[in-house]
Every structure is written in C-alpha cells, then in structure tokens.
Design a protein around this motif. Structure first.
Motif, PDB file in Angstrom:
ATOM      1  N   ALA A  31      48.358  51.959  62.921  1.00 52.72           N
ATOM      2  CA  ALA A  31      47.054  51.889  62.252  1.00 52.72           C
ATOM      3  C   ALA A  31      47.184  51.587  60.757  1.00 52.72           C
ATOM      4  CB  ALA A  31      46.292  53.194  62.452  1.00 52.72           C
ATOM      5  N   ILE A  32      48.286  51.993  60.144  1.00 51.19           N
ATOM      6  CA  ILE A  32      48.467  51.736  58.715  1.00 51.19           C
ATOM      7  C   ILE A  32      49.585  50.727  58.440  1.00 51.19           C
ATOM      8  CG2 ILE A  32      47.489  53.927  57.960  1.00 51.19           C
ATOM      9  CD1 ILE A  32      50.391  54.977  57.629  1.00 51.19           C
ATOM     10  N   SER A  33      50.193  50.194  59.491  1.00 53.81           N
ATOM     11  CA  SER A  33      51.307  49.255  59.329  1.00 53.81           C
ATOM     12  C   SER A  33      50.868  47.804  59.182  1.00 53.81           C
ATOM     13  CB  SER A  33      52.254  49.350  60.534  1.00 53.81           C
ATOM     14  OG  SER A  33      52.899  50.593  60.558  1.00 53.81           O
ATOM     15  N   PHE A  34      49.628  47.504  59.505  1.00 59.52           N
ATOM     16  CA  PHE A  34      49.138  46.129  59.474  1.00 59.52           C
ATOM     17  C   PHE A  34      47.835  46.070  58.680  1.00 59.52           C
ATOM     18  CE2 PHE A  34      51.660  46.574  63.335  1.00 59.52           C
ATOM     19  CZ  PHE A  34      52.461  45.444  63.297  1.00 59.52           C
ATOM     20  N   GLY A  35      47.508  44.892  58.163  1.00 61.91           N
ATOM     21  CA  GLY A  35      46.243  44.705  57.461  1.00 61.91           C
ATOM     22  C   GLY A  35      46.431  44.493  55.970  1.00 61.91           C
ATOM     23  N   PRO A  36      45.312  44.245  55.259  1.00 59.26           N
ATOM     24  CA  PRO A  36      45.404  43.946  53.828  1.00 59.26           C
ATOM     25  C   PRO A  36      45.845  45.154  52.996  1.00 59.26           C
ATOM     26  CG  PRO A  36      43.115  44.132  54.479  1.00 59.26           C
ATOM     27  CD  PRO A  36      43.939  44.178  55.735  1.00 59.26           C
ATOM     28  N   ILE A  37      45.472  46.338  53.444  1.00 60.63           N
ATOM     29  CA  ILE A  37      45.940  47.553  52.786  1.00 60.63           C
ATOM     30  C   ILE A  37      46.836  48.244  53.797  1.00 60.63           C
ATOM     31  CG2 ILE A  37      45.273  49.755  51.774  1.00 60.63           C
ATOM     32  CD1 ILE A  37      42.632  48.426  50.965  1.00 60.63           C
ATOM     33  N   GLN A  38      48.146  48.092  53.583  1.00 60.99           N
ATOM     34  CA  GLN A  38      49.089  48.604  54.560  1.00 60.99           C
ATOM     35  C   GLN A  38      50.125  49.488  53.893  1.00 60.99           C
ATOM     36  OE1 GLN A  38      52.227  45.375  55.651  1.00 60.99           O
ATOM     37  NE2 GLN A  38      50.247  44.329  55.636  1.00 60.99           N
ATOM     38  N   PHE A  39      50.531  50.465  54.647  1.00 56.63           N
ATOM     39  CA  PHE A  39      51.575  51.373  54.222  1.00 56.63           C
ATOM     40  C   PHE A  39      52.517  51.485  55.407  1.00 56.63           C
ATOM     41  CE2 PHE A  39      53.100  55.867  53.781  1.00 56.63           C
ATOM     42  CZ  PHE A  39      53.873  55.654  52.664  1.00 56.63           C
ATOM     43  N   ARG A  40      53.455  50.563  55.479  1.00 51.96           N
ATOM     44  CA  ARG A  40      54.363  50.489  56.618  1.00 51.96           C
ATOM     45  C   ARG A  40      55.529  51.441  56.370  1.00 51.96           C
ATOM     46  NH1 ARG A  40      56.227  45.133  59.965  1.00 51.96           N
ATOM     47  NH2 ARG A  40      53.973  44.982  60.218  1.00 51.96           N
ATOM     48  N   ILE A  41      55.450  52.603  56.975  1.00 48.28           N
ATOM     49  CA  ILE A  41      56.454  53.639  56.782  1.00 48.28           C
ATOM     50  C   ILE A  41      57.848  53.145  57.163  1.00 48.28           C
ATOM     51  CG2 ILE A  41      57.186  55.929  57.591  1.00 48.28           C
ATOM     52  CD1 ILE A  41      54.188  56.658  57.604  1.00 48.28           C
ATOM     53  N   SER A  42      57.934  52.283  58.156  1.00 49.26           N
ATOM     54  CA  SER A  42      59.229  51.742  58.587  1.00 49.26           C
ATOM     55  C   SER A  42      59.950  51.001  57.463  1.00 49.26           C
ATOM     56  CB  SER A  42      59.049  50.830  59.791  1.00 49.26           C
ATOM     57  OG  SER A  42      58.056  49.856  59.540  1.00 49.26           O
ATOM     58  N   GLU A  43      59.211  50.549  56.464  1.00 52.89           N
ATOM     59  CA  GLU A  43      59.819  49.828  55.351  1.00 52.89           C
ATOM     60  C   GLU A  43      60.744  50.714  54.519  1.00 52.89           C
ATOM     61  OE1 GLU A  43      59.228  46.266  53.992  1.00 52.89           O
ATOM     62  OE2 GLU A  43      59.249  46.340  56.172  1.00 52.89           O
ATOM     63  N   LEU A  44      60.643  52.026  54.666  1.00 51.06           N
ATOM     64  CA  LEU A  44      61.564  52.890  53.926  1.00 51.06           C
ATOM     65  C   LEU A  44      63.011  52.616  54.317  1.00 51.06           C
ATOM     66  CD1 LEU A  44      62.917  55.582  55.545  1.00 51.06           C
ATOM     67  CD2 LEU A  44      60.548  56.201  55.633  1.00 51.06           C
ATOM     68  N   LEU A  45      63.207  52.037  55.491  1.00 46.41           N
ATOM     69  CA  LEU A  45      64.555  51.706  55.962  1.00 46.41           C
ATOM     70  C   LEU A  45      65.173  50.528  55.200  1.00 46.41           C
ATOM     71  CD1 LEU A  45      63.898  51.995  59.801  1.00 46.41           C
ATOM     72  CD2 LEU A  45      64.971  53.704  58.317  1.00 46.41           C
ATOM     73  N   CYS A  46      64.374  49.836  54.417  1.00 43.51           N
ATOM     74  CA  CYS A  46      64.863  48.657  53.693  1.00 43.51           C
ATOM     75  C   CYS A  46      65.899  48.981  52.625  1.00 43.51           C
ATOM     76  CB  CYS A  46      63.694  47.876  53.082  1.00 43.51           C
ATOM     77  SG  CYS A  46      62.714  47.029  54.336  1.00 43.51           S
ATOM     78  N   VAL A  47      66.158  50.263  52.376  1.00 41.00           N
ATOM     79  CA  VAL A  47      67.223  50.639  51.438  1.00 41.00           C
ATOM     80  C   VAL A  47      68.569  50.783  52.144  1.00 41.00           C
ATOM     81  CG1 VAL A  47      65.624  51.776  49.851  1.00 41.00           C
ATOM     82  CG2 VAL A  47      66.766  53.123  51.640  1.00 41.00           C
ATOM     83  N   LEU A  48      68.595  50.724  53.464  1.00 37.58           N
ATOM     84  CA  LEU A  48      69.838  50.942  54.207  1.00 37.58           C
ATOM     85  C   LEU A  48      70.934  49.909  53.965  1.00 37.58           C
ATOM     86  CD1 LEU A  48      68.529  52.420  57.573  1.00 37.58           C
ATOM     87  CD2 LEU A  48      69.450  53.618  55.571  1.00 37.58           C
ATOM     88  N   PRO A  49      70.629  48.677  53.508  1.00 40.49           N
ATOM     89  CA  PRO A  49      71.736  47.788  53.161  1.00 40.49           C
ATOM     90  C   PRO A  49      72.624  48.339  52.041  1.00 40.49           C
ATOM     91  CG  PRO A  49      69.777  46.501  53.527  1.00 40.49           C
ATOM     92  CD  PRO A  49      69.355  47.960  53.531  1.00 40.49           C
ATOM     93  N   TYR A  50      72.148  49.327  51.310  1.00 34.46           N
ATOM     94  CA  TYR A  50      72.986  50.009  50.326  1.00 34.46           C
ATOM     95  C   TYR A  50      74.212  50.620  51.004  1.00 34.46           C
ATOM     96  CZ  TYR A  50      74.493  53.753  47.183  1.00 34.46           C
ATOM     97  OH  TYR A  50      75.249  54.592  46.395  1.00 34.46           O
ATOM     98  N   PHE A  51      74.039  51.094  52.238  1.00 36.22           N
ATOM     99  CA  PHE A  51      75.106  51.767  52.964  1.00 36.22           C
ATOM    100  C   PHE A  51      75.900  50.843  53.874  1.00 36.22           C
ATOM    101  CE2 PHE A  51      71.907  55.082  52.246  1.00 36.22           C
ATOM    102  CZ  PHE A  51      72.682  56.053  51.614  1.00 36.22           C
ATOM    103  N   THR A  52      75.225  49.904  54.522  1.00 38.48           N
ATOM    104  CA  THR A  52      75.895  49.099  55.543  1.00 38.48           C
ATOM    105  C   THR A  52      75.273  47.705  55.672  1.00 38.48           C
ATOM    106  OG1 THR A  52      76.431  48.948  57.913  1.00 38.48           O
ATOM    107  CG2 THR A  52      74.441  50.146  57.348  1.00 38.48           C
ATOM    108  N   PRO A  53      76.102  46.688  55.814  1.00 41.08           N
ATOM    109  CA  PRO A  53      75.551  45.346  56.052  1.00 41.08           C
ATOM    110  C   PRO A  53      74.892  45.223  57.429  1.00 41.08           C
ATOM    111  CG  PRO A  53      77.950  45.308  56.185  1.00 41.08           C
ATOM    112  CD  PRO A  53      77.560  46.675  55.698  1.00 41.08           C
TER     113      PRO A  53
END
Length: 170
Positions: A31-53
């Motif tokens: 419900a909050i992952s799509f649309g013009p005002i979105q808060f995609r919680i899954s995006e928090l994983l985008c920091v994981l390349p810091y640890f592993t390719p």
C-alpha cells in the motif's frame, strides 16, 4: 576448486536471500510501496552493497520481482529495477566511504522514478513534485532506516563477517 564453489554458492545464496527479503517487504507493505508518495521499506536493503557485492544482483532481482508481483507498469518494472541496480552499483563503488553509501540509491531513484511515475502512469503532477515526494521517501527508507540498519549490522561482528563472506562454517 572447492573454495571457488563455496564462494559462488555463498554469493548466490546471499543474493537470493536479499532478493527474497526485498520482494517480501515490498509486497507486505504494498500500500505504501507504489504511487507518487511512496515509502518503500524494502529500499532500506539498498545499503547492503556496503557488505557484499552479492547485494547488487539481489537488489536488482528483488526489485524486478517486487514490481512484477506488485502489478507495476512495464516501464516501472524496467526503469525502476534499473534505478535500483544503478543505486546498488554506486553504493558498492563508494563502500569505503560508509557515511555516503546511502547516497547513490537515493539519487538514482529520486532522478529516475519521477519520470516513470509521470510517463508510465500518466500522473499529472509536476516532475519537481514527484522528485520531492520520491526523494523524501528514499531519504527516509534508505538514508534513515537503511543507514541505521547498516550501522547495526556492522556492529555485530558475526553478521557483518557473514555478509562479507569472511566467516565460513566447516
């Protein structure tokens, strides 16, 4: 040869787990992952390349599958997933500068996703407005949540070592 197989297995496993978590979080909070005002919680994983390719393909495939299963338009599936890939590559490239790791995915999504929303979904909002709303969501999801998770994981030697592939069980 055996060490190479273990390394490849570890890489594929890590990437697959990251992709699966991304998909689950995207769909769980659809419900909050799509649309013009979105808060995609899954995006928090985008920091994981810091640890592993392995996070790079994991995030790309996770976003691709999350968008497909979430019913996104074809241009969102393509360009949204590419934005995540670009962000993940950028995070990996600057991983030695820990405080900046969240910046590439925030920028990639803030610059690309508004065009997707405007043209794939025919949203009448101005591009600057879409950039602002997407950017705020990305700053909160990646910059705040993701960076917090990155620092917490990095403090846990076992988890950080596992993600970096430096801890192997016999």
């Amino acid at each position: 040869m055996k060490a190479k197989n273990v390394s490849m297995t570890s890489f594929l496993t890590q990437g697959g787990v990251i992709a699966a978590i991304y998909v689950v979080l995207t769909l769980l909070f659809q419900a909050i992952s799509f649309g013009p005002i979105q808060f995609r919680i899954s995006e928090l994983l985008c920091v994981l390349p810091y640890f592993t390719p392995a996070a790079i393909p994991g995030l790309f495939i996770g976003c691709l599958l999350g968008n497909i299963l979430g019913g996104a338009a074809i241009y969102d599936i393509i360009f949204g997933s590419l934005a995540t890939l670009i962000g993940a590559l950028g995070s990996y490239a600057i991983r030695r500068h820990k405080p900046l790791v969240a910046l590439p995915p925030i920028l990639a999504n803030t610059l690309i996703i508004p065009f997707v929303l405007r043209y794939a979904y025919a949203m009448p909002d101005a591009l600057w407005y879409l950039m602002a709303t997407v950017g705020i969501g990305e700053i909160l999801a990646i910059g705040v949540l993701g960076t917090g998770v990155m620092y917490l994981l990095d403090k846990n030697a076992y988890v950080a070592g596992f993600l970096r592939g430096s801890i192997h069980r016999a």
